[in-house]
Design a protein around this motif. Sequence first.
Motif, PDB file in Angstrom:
ATOM      1  N   TYR A  77       1.625   5.784  -0.542  1.00  0.00           N
ATOM      2  CA  TYR A  77       1.087   4.707   0.293  1.00  0.00           C
ATOM      3  C   TYR A  77       0.506   3.562  -0.548  1.00  0.00           C
ATOM      4  CZ  TYR A  77      -3.713   6.389  -0.486  1.00  0.00           C
ATOM      5  OH  TYR A  77      -4.901   6.743  -1.050  1.00  0.00           O
ATOM      6  N   ARG A  80       3.346   1.301  -1.235  1.00  0.00           N
ATOM      7  CA  ARG A  80       3.834   0.635  -0.023  1.00  0.00           C
ATOM      8  C   ARG A  80       2.890  -0.439   0.481  1.00  0.00           C
ATOM      9  NH1 ARG A  80       6.798   5.816   2.722  1.00  0.00           N
ATOM     10  NH2 ARG A  80       8.386   5.929   1.111  1.00  0.00           N
ATOM     11  N   ARG A  81       1.636  -0.330   0.140  1.00  0.00           N
ATOM     12  CA  ARG A  81       0.691  -1.375   0.544  1.00  0.00           C
ATOM     13  C   ARG A  81       0.881  -2.654  -0.264  1.00  0.00           C
ATOM     14  NH1 ARG A  81      -4.924   2.003   1.657  1.00  0.00           N
ATOM     15  NH2 ARG A  81      -4.064   3.195   3.383  1.00  0.00           N
ATOM     16  N   ILE A  85       8.382  -4.390   4.092  1.00  0.00           N
ATOM     17  CA  ILE A  85       9.774  -3.989   4.317  1.00  0.00           C
ATOM     18  C   ILE A  85      10.258  -4.540   5.659  1.00  0.00           C
ATOM     19  CG2 ILE A  85      11.410  -2.053   4.300  1.00  0.00           C
ATOM     20  CD1 ILE A  85       9.103  -0.331   3.121  1.00  0.00           C
ATOM     21  N   LEU A  93       7.145  -0.842  17.394  1.00  0.00           N
ATOM     22  CA  LEU A  93       6.708   0.180  18.353  1.00  0.00           C
ATOM     23  C   LEU A  93       6.708  -0.420  19.755  1.00  0.00           C
ATOM     24  CD1 LEU A  93       3.943   1.655  16.104  1.00  0.00           C
ATOM     25  CD2 LEU A  93       5.962   2.860  16.904  1.00  0.00           C
ATOM     26  N   PHE A 104      -0.625  -3.274  12.889  1.00  0.00           N
ATOM     27  CA  PHE A 104      -0.455  -1.837  12.624  1.00  0.00           C
ATOM     28  C   PHE A 104      -0.703  -1.427  11.155  1.00  0.00           C
ATOM     29  CE2 PHE A 104       2.047   2.150  12.511  1.00  0.00           C
ATOM     30  CZ  PHE A 104       1.469   2.795  13.593  1.00  0.00           C
ATOM     31  N   SER A 108      -3.798   0.859   9.915  1.00  0.00           N
ATOM     32  CA  SER A 108      -3.536   2.110   9.192  1.00  0.00           C
ATOM     33  C   SER A 108      -4.320   2.161   7.891  1.00  0.00           C
ATOM     34  CB  SER A 108      -2.052   2.243   8.862  1.00  0.00           C
ATOM     35  OG  SER A 108      -1.314   2.258  10.040  1.00  0.00           O
TER      36      SER A 108
ATOM     37  N   LYS B 200       8.949   8.132  15.429  1.00  0.00           N
ATOM     38  CA  LYS B 200       9.201   6.750  15.032  1.00  0.00           C
ATOM     39  C   LYS B 200       7.893   6.105  14.540  1.00  0.00           C
ATOM     40  CE  LYS B 200      11.346   2.518  16.595  1.00  0.00           C
ATOM     41  NZ  LYS B 200      11.695   1.698  17.732  1.00  0.00           N
ATOM     42  N   GLU B 201       6.853   6.347  15.313  1.00  0.00           N
ATOM     43  CA  GLU B 201       5.547   5.796  14.966  1.00  0.00           C
ATOM     44  C   GLU B 201       5.093   6.299  13.592  1.00  0.00           C
ATOM     45  OE1 GLU B 201       1.179   5.880  17.038  1.00  0.00           O
ATOM     46  OE2 GLU B 201       2.912   6.491  18.194  1.00  0.00           O
ATOM     47  N   GLU B 203       7.008   7.454  11.190  1.00  0.00           N
ATOM     48  CA  GLU B 203       7.881   6.894  10.150  1.00  0.00           C
ATOM     49  C   GLU B 203       7.403   5.487   9.781  1.00  0.00           C
ATOM     50  OE1 GLU B 203      11.811   5.987  11.428  1.00  0.00           O
ATOM     51  OE2 GLU B 203      12.452   5.434   9.396  1.00  0.00           O
ATOM     52  N   ILE B 204       7.089   4.697  10.818  1.00  0.00           N
ATOM     53  CA  ILE B 204       6.631   3.325  10.556  1.00  0.00           C
ATOM     54  C   ILE B 204       5.285   3.352   9.825  1.00  0.00           C
ATOM     55  CG2 ILE B 204       5.933   1.147  11.641  1.00  0.00           C
ATOM     56  CD1 ILE B 204       8.035   1.830  13.845  1.00  0.00           C
ATOM     57  N   MET B 205       4.413   4.271  10.246  1.00  0.00           N
ATOM     58  CA  MET B 205       3.109   4.385   9.566  1.00  0.00           C
ATOM     59  C   MET B 205       3.307   4.661   8.083  1.00  0.00           C
ATOM     60  SD  MET B 205       0.795   6.584  12.183  1.00  0.00           S
ATOM     61  CE  MET B 205      -0.852   6.291  11.584  1.00  0.00           C
ATOM     62  N   ARG B 206       4.228   5.582   7.783  1.00  0.00           N
ATOM     63  CA  ARG B 206       4.488   5.919   6.374  1.00  0.00           C
ATOM     64  C   ARG B 206       5.023   4.696   5.627  1.00  0.00           C
ATOM     65  NH1 ARG B 206       8.781   9.341   6.173  1.00  0.00           N
ATOM     66  NH2 ARG B 206       8.396   9.802   4.008  1.00  0.00           N
ATOM     67  N   LEU B 207       5.955   3.973   6.287  1.00  0.00           N
ATOM     68  CA  LEU B 207       6.589   2.849   5.608  1.00  0.00           C
ATOM     69  C   LEU B 207       5.647   1.669   5.397  1.00  0.00           C
ATOM     70  CD1 LEU B 207      10.106   2.963   7.294  1.00  0.00           C
ATOM     71  CD2 LEU B 207       9.561   3.558   4.939  1.00  0.00           C
ATOM     72  N   VAL B 208       4.668   1.510   6.275  1.00  0.00           N
ATOM     73  CA  VAL B 208       3.756   0.369   6.106  1.00  0.00           C
ATOM     74  C   VAL B 208       2.527   0.728   5.268  1.00  0.00           C
ATOM     75  CG1 VAL B 208       4.489  -0.768   8.233  1.00  0.00           C
ATOM     76  CG2 VAL B 208       2.491   0.729   8.269  1.00  0.00           C
ATOM     77  N   GLY B 209       2.517   1.936   4.721  1.00  0.00           N
ATOM     78  CA  GLY B 209       1.473   2.270   3.743  1.00  0.00           C
ATOM     79  C   GLY B 209       0.269   3.006   4.289  1.00  0.00           C
ATOM     80  N   ALA B 210       0.459   3.748   5.411  1.00  0.00           N
ATOM     81  CA  ALA B 210      -0.670   4.558   5.890  1.00  0.00           C
ATOM     82  C   ALA B 210      -0.780   5.805   5.006  1.00  0.00           C
ATOM     83  CB  ALA B 210      -0.428   4.962   7.343  1.00  0.00           C
ATOM     84  N   ASN B 212      -1.758   9.721   3.928  1.00  0.00           N
ATOM     85  CA  ASN B 212      -1.566  11.010   4.616  1.00  0.00           C
ATOM     86  C   ASN B 212      -2.749  11.338   5.502  1.00  0.00           C
ATOM     87  OD1 ASN B 212       0.786  11.218   3.322  1.00  0.00           O
ATOM     88  ND2 ASN B 212       0.206  12.878   1.957  1.00  0.00           N
TER      89      ASN B 212
END
Lengths: 233, 296
Positions: A77, A80-81, A85, A93, A104, A108, B200-201, B203-210, B212
């Motif tokens: 993460y 990714r921050r 992408i 969503l 979002f 997060s 989906k949510e 997956e998006i969380m992981r991709l935007v840098g949330a 664990n």
Amino acid sequence: MKFIKIQDCYKVYKNGVTATAGLNLEISKGEFVFIIGATGCGKSTLIKMLYREEKPTKGKVIVGGIDVAKLRNGKVYKLRRKLGIVFQDFKLLPKLTVYENVAFPLNSMGLKKSEVKPRVIKALELVGLKEKIRSYPKELSAGMQQRVCIARAMVNSPKLLICDEPTGNLDPETSKEIMNVLDGINKELGTTIVMVTHDKDIVNRMKKRVIMLENGVLISDELKGKYKAHEGV
Amino acid sequence: MLLRSIKDGVRSVFRNFSLSTASILCSTITLILVAVAMVLSANVDNFTKKIEDDMTIVVFLDSKATKEEVENIKTQIENLDNIDEDEIVYKTKAEVKMEMQSESAIFNTVMGDWNDDTNPLKDTFQLKVKDIEQINKTAKEIEKMDKVSTVQYGEGIVEKMVGAFKWIERIAYGTVLALILVTIFLIINTIKLTIFSRQKEIEIMRLVGASNFVIKTPFIVEGMFLGLIGSVIPVLVVLFGYTTLYDVTKGYLFSPIIQLIKPTPFIYYTSGIIILIAMIVGMIGSARASRKYLKV
């Protein structure tokens, strides 16, 4: 200054498919790069390695000083921050409004509401969608949805924007609009952009650096390049 | 950050209402059974202990036993593993006589004329055992000792009853454990379905840098919350059901020997334990599911 360094990179999947074979590549800060090639040439794998969705089997992939192969799962993460992408299928969503979708990533990250709001507004202004703040994705056209996706990718002010066929689902006119947005981001904010595409017109019109892959190997790398026909196309 | 995760977890319970309801109902049913099994095992444990505590071996000594011989018997008894050394009571026949006289007017009249020579009673040891199931063996060992006349205890029925109660207790504990495992399994499945419905949510969380932590915590909270809601009815069953049972039966079952535990504070402890079990089980279930299916 090189923002992305790929050195002797091999990626072999468990089923034996080789996606990249000894790839060497450097991308400087602020560059706009197109990655082209036939389906299965390794472009998707290459960008997936940039955001550590895949790990190289051998060699190095360094993004913004981070060696992605050495990055533990729990720390992905952090990488990714630092980047944004943009996806071909937008990945918005549906139950969240435009504002909530763009907010979002910041939510997060645990940012306060007061910090989130101005950044979301700024990102939506960047893509020209400030007036759609309360709309839901299904109420927007495909082009607008892609702009929301770009705003979400940019809300974190990333140094690198990875675009995986962002115009793949759009008509030529809307594609042009999206490319103008991306070009603006690159020029005005100095964001490095790496974009995978199959769109010949876009590549030829934009006159940016073009990297072509074939069977996981770099076969051409030209500044102000043009779209070249390749086997299978 | 944590507050938002808690909010998300609680919100998710209501967002996936039908799924949550199914899980809560299953947890409720299993937790009611857990509660019944807990109440049963606690009560069985309680009256088994009571019976055990009241259980006494009485050793009657030979009337010709000398002081040294009595001391010798005491030492031998003390050396037995199953005898509680602190509970050995020695009474001379004169003391036994006095005790009996004080208990009954008839005894008092009959025994009034007895003196040390004519008193037919015997010196006794009253003993308590540590393990009731071994009482028969211990009694036999004492019987074999020199200058011991007879050994008496509630032969047969009581030890069989206690043995049966111990089995009931073991079965109840086993049932509690099995039901807890079933509840964990149910929660794992609910959270698994929640995760699938929100893939989906995630997956998006992981991709935007949330991180664990951010991804997992709402699911853990959701599991705990499901458990908590699932424990409401079982707790009410314990609070009101047990109190009613106690009132209706007047505190004992079938015979005064089988006494029930007084409702207060027993019902509060049991309710607390049920809530705790429900939340821990929910947490374990969701932690397992999220580790397995989140791939984070």
